[in-house]
Design an enzyme around this catalytic site. Structure first.
Site, PDB file in Angstrom:
ATOM      1  N   ARG A  22       0.853   0.304   3.864  1.00 16.09           N
ATOM      2  CA  ARG A  22      -0.443   0.714   4.413  1.00 16.09           C
ATOM      3  C   ARG A  22      -1.229  -0.431   5.047  1.00 16.09           C
ATOM      4  NH1 ARG A  22      -2.295   3.818  -0.930  1.00 16.09           N
ATOM      5  NH2 ARG A  22      -0.505   2.665  -1.730  1.00 16.09           N
ATOM      6  N   ASN A 181      -4.854   5.414 -14.195  1.00 17.07           N
ATOM      7  CA  ASN A 181      -4.135   4.231 -14.650  1.00 17.07           C
ATOM      8  C   ASN A 181      -4.508   3.055 -13.757  1.00 17.07           C
ATOM      9  OD1 ASN A 181      -2.189   2.354 -15.413  1.00 17.07           O
ATOM     10  ND2 ASN A 181      -0.558   3.345 -14.231  1.00 17.07           N
TER      11      ASN A 181
HETATM   12  C1  UD1 Z   1       0.686   2.126  -9.332  1.00 12.59           C
HETATM   13  C2  UD1 Z   1       0.894   3.073 -10.531  1.00 12.59           C
HETATM   14  C3  UD1 Z   1      -0.285   4.017 -10.625  1.00 12.59           C
HETATM   15  C4  UD1 Z   1      -1.573   3.231 -10.759  1.00 12.59           C
HETATM   16  C5  UD1 Z   1      -1.724   2.201  -9.617  1.00 12.59           C
HETATM   17  C6  UD1 Z   1      -2.887   1.282  -9.914  1.00 12.59           C
HETATM   18  C7  UD1 Z   1       3.309   3.401 -10.729  1.00 12.59           C
HETATM   19  C8  UD1 Z   1       4.458   4.315 -10.517  1.00 12.59           C
HETATM   20  N1  UD1 Z   1       2.112   3.830 -10.362  1.00 12.59           N
HETATM   21  O1  UD1 Z   1       0.663   2.916  -8.155  1.00 12.59           O
HETATM   22  O2  UD1 Z   1      -0.142   4.883 -11.772  1.00 12.59           O
HETATM   23  O3  UD1 Z   1      -2.680   4.109 -10.767  1.00 12.59           O
HETATM   24  O4  UD1 Z   1      -0.529   1.394  -9.517  1.00 12.59           O
HETATM   25  O5  UD1 Z   1      -3.098   0.353  -8.894  1.00 12.59           O
HETATM   26  O6  UD1 Z   1       3.490   2.316 -11.268  1.00 12.59           O
HETATM   27  N2  UD1 Z   1       5.941  -3.202  -6.601  1.00 12.59           N
HETATM   28  C9  UD1 Z   1       7.084  -3.960  -6.693  1.00 12.59           C
HETATM   29  N3  UD1 Z   1       8.291  -3.352  -6.567  1.00 12.59           N
HETATM   30  C10 UD1 Z   1       8.417  -2.020  -6.375  1.00 12.59           C
HETATM   31  C11 UD1 Z   1       7.246  -1.234  -6.278  1.00 12.59           C
HETATM   32  C12 UD1 Z   1       6.025  -1.858  -6.405  1.00 12.59           C
HETATM   33  O7  UD1 Z   1       7.007  -5.166  -6.881  1.00 12.59           O
HETATM   34  O8  UD1 Z   1       9.563  -1.555  -6.283  1.00 12.59           O
HETATM   35  C13 UD1 Z   1       4.645  -3.869  -6.729  1.00 12.59           C
HETATM   36  C14 UD1 Z   1       3.797  -3.776  -5.479  1.00 12.59           C
HETATM   37  O9  UD1 Z   1       4.052  -4.888  -4.634  1.00 12.59           O
HETATM   38  C15 UD1 Z   1       2.396  -3.794  -6.033  1.00 12.59           C
HETATM   39  C16 UD1 Z   1       2.545  -3.184  -7.423  1.00 12.59           C
HETATM   40  O10 UD1 Z   1       3.905  -3.240  -7.742  1.00 12.59           O
HETATM   41  O11 UD1 Z   1       1.888  -5.102  -6.172  1.00 12.59           O
HETATM   42  C17 UD1 Z   1       2.059  -1.735  -7.466  1.00 12.59           C
HETATM   43  O12 UD1 Z   1       2.821  -0.985  -6.555  1.00 12.59           O
HETATM   44  P1  UD1 Z   1       2.169   0.122  -5.621  1.00 12.59           P
HETATM   45  O13 UD1 Z   1       3.236   0.697  -4.777  1.00 12.59           O
HETATM   46  O14 UD1 Z   1       0.960  -0.414  -4.985  1.00 12.59           O
HETATM   47  O15 UD1 Z   1       1.798   1.208  -6.739  1.00 12.59           O
HETATM   48  P2  UD1 Z   1       0.692   2.312  -6.632  1.00 12.59           P
HETATM   49  O16 UD1 Z   1       1.161   3.396  -5.764  1.00 12.59           O
HETATM   50  O17 UD1 Z   1      -0.599   1.683  -6.301  1.00 12.59           O
HETATM   51 CA    CA Z   2      -1.299  -0.348  -5.473  1.00 13.00          CA
END
Ligand code: UD1
Ligand code: CA
Length: 480
Positions: A22, A181
């Site tokens: 995004r 969360n």
């Molecule tokens: C996540 C949570 C959600 C919460 C929110 C809070 C999950 C499934 N969901 O959603 O419940 O309300 O955070 O901000 O966890 N990342 C990795 N590897 C991956 C995927 C993500 O390193 O394979 C990292 C991203 O870079 C980021 C963080 O994890 O820094 C969170 O990932 P993001 O995709 O932003 O999760 P949300 O959709 O925000």
């Molecule tokens: Ca996030």
């Protein structure tokens, strides 16, 4: 680095592998800057301040850049890096950290790299809540009037957290829940690794959700929850949220400076990088920007619109409006710069130096009380104490291939519009006549002229006019 008092050991995992779709950017989300630091720096900093060691950063998108940036910003910190080559979800990301967590048996804090406002104190509250409840997992939640995008906290009949449901998997009723969360957890290490192995990807996004751990914990002793301030736990997912978080950090820094005795004439029109220091009784006019490793002494004045990067100012320096310092550069006590000066890398301006409008210095040492008040270029120069550099003086430091040095001895006087062709040395107390081009050394106490001799022709104008009149035939009446 803030000293952390002795606590039970704590390790941390910071998730920073995602691309950040995004953001619509060619740069990984966690590398976007806030206050001069990459986004992920803030979560790592909070984990370190909470006493976590090691802090394992899970990297993926632009992994090498993220690692290099964080290592450079946090030298000596107990950081480890783990690669998540493919981003298959937050549970998959934490699993990628496992090899780097060998030997860690205590609690593990898990933070998102995209939550920059989180304080170490809040992280410690989550850690403490798990310990108190003797639960396998604790998580931070927050109440949002507009919960869109977040995972919702589903509680059981007795009000205990039963599971998290991601927005894309939620029913209408679940979507209406306003407790979400925050993405900040503390887990028992044994529970964490055992449970992560059991997380599947049968959900709307086909991802391995870390949030599945909440239901697993609920089944074995409960998941403790800690309500946190949404202002701290809001994530950065797009550029508007990046700007909003940046503004909050900015306000926090401005307020800390004012509490420490700095006057900000317009706190909302002041930009300051993380880690910049400003001494008490310094007055900062509107639209000043302080960057990098800048340190400002006490009792300085920073004029409107000035931009100072990696600048170290002694106490009592006056920076008049619209001055630019691109350090590393140092400025001595009581010096006066600007308006409109440009001080470039390697400038060392001693006590009481004056550098005025449209004067540029680069790799230049100006001795105590030296003055260059107007329109000058001083590059690769060593200028002695008390030297007066006249308007329009230029050190010709570059011959097209190499840079050469200009040395001007103490107390010398360089007349206006002088060209000093380096390498060149002007002795102490010497005078250079205005408009000189100096190519040979000037000994101490000498006067050097390096300009064409003036020729004056008296009566020349009248003679010229008479000649013109004769050439035109002399028939016409004289012009009025
Ligand atoms: C996540 C949570 C959600 C919460 C929110 C809070 C999950 C499934 N969901 O959603 O419940 O309300 O955070 O901000 O966890 N990342 C990795 N590897 C991956 C995927 C993500 O390193 O394979 C990292 C991203 O870079 C980021 C963080 O994890 O820094 C969170 O990932 P993001 O995709 O932003 O999760 P949300 O959709 O925000
Ligand atoms: Ca996030």
């Amino acid at each position: 680095m803030a000293k952390t008092q002795k606590r039970a050991p704590l390790a941390a995992v910071v998730l920073a592998a995602g691309k950040g779709t995004r953001m619509k950017s060619g740069t990984a989300k966690v590398l976007h800057e806030l206050g001069g630091k990459p986004l992920a720096w803030y979560a790592v900093r909070a984990a370190l301040d909470a006493g976590a060691a090691p802090v394992v950063v899970v990297v993926g998108h632009q992994a090498a850049e993220v690692e290099a940036r964080l290592r450079a910003e946090l030298p000596g910190a107990p950081l480890r890096f783990a690669l998540q080559a493919e981003q298959k979800g937050t549970a998959h990301a934490v699993l990628a950290a496992r090899p780097a967590m060998r030997g860690v048996s205590g609690p593990v804090a898990i933070l998102s790299g995209d939550v920059p406002l989180l304080s170490a104190a809040t992280l410690r509250r989550v850690v403490a809540a798990r310990g108190r409840a003797r639960a396998p997992l604790a998580l931070a939640t927050m109440a949002l009037a507009e919960p869109r995008g977040y995972g919702r906290v589903v509680r059981d009949a007795r009000g205990r957290a039963a599971r998290i449901v991601e927005e894309k998997d939620a029913s209408d009723a679940e979507r209406a829940l306003q407790e979400v969360n925050a993405g900040l957890y503390c887990a028992d290490a044994a529970f964490l690794w055992r449970s992560l192995a059991r997380v599947g990807s049968a959900n709307a996004q086909g991802e391995f959700y870390l949030t599945d751990l909440v239901a697993m914990a609920a089944a074995r002793g409960g998941a403790a929850t800690v309500e946190v301030d949404p202002l701290e736990a809001s994530g950065v997912n797009d550029r508007e949220e990046l700007a909003r978080a940046g503004a909050v950090l900015q306000r926090r820094r401005a307020s800390a400076l004012m509490k420490a005795g700095v006057t900000l004439e317009a706190p909302e029109r002041f930009l300051c990088d993380e880690g910049v220091e400003v001494g008490p009784d310094t007055v900062v006019e509107p639209d000043v920007r302080l960057r990098g490793a800048t340190r400002i002494g006490a009792g300085c004045r920073l004029g409107q619109g000035s931009v100072l990067a990696d600048a170290v100012l002694a106490p009592g320096v006056t920076v008049r409006p619209y001055t630019v310092i691109e350090g590393p550069a140092t400025v001595g006590r009581g010096a006066i710069l600007g308006p409109f000066s440009r001080v470039r890398p390697g400038s060392e301006l001693a006590e009481g130096v004056h550098v005025g409008n449209f004067v540029e210095t680069k790799k230049a040492r100006l001795g105590k009380g030296a003055k260059a008040n107007h329109l000058a270029y001083l590059g690769d120069a060593v200028v002695g104490a008390g030297v007066n550099v006249g308007a329009g003086t230029i050190t010709c430091n570059y011959d097209g291939e190499k840079k050469h040095e200009t040395r001007i001895g103490d107390g010398a006087f360089i007349g206006s519009d002088s060209i000093l062709v380096a390498p060149i040395e002007i002795g102490a107390g010497a005078y250079v006549a205005a408009g000189s081009t100096i190519t040979k050394a000037v000994p101490p106490g000498a006067l050097a002229f390096g300009r064409a001799q003036q020729v004056t022709k008296e009566g020349w104008v009248a003679r010229k006019k008479a000649e013109k009149a004769r050439a035109a035939g002399g028939a016409r009446p004289p012009a009025r």
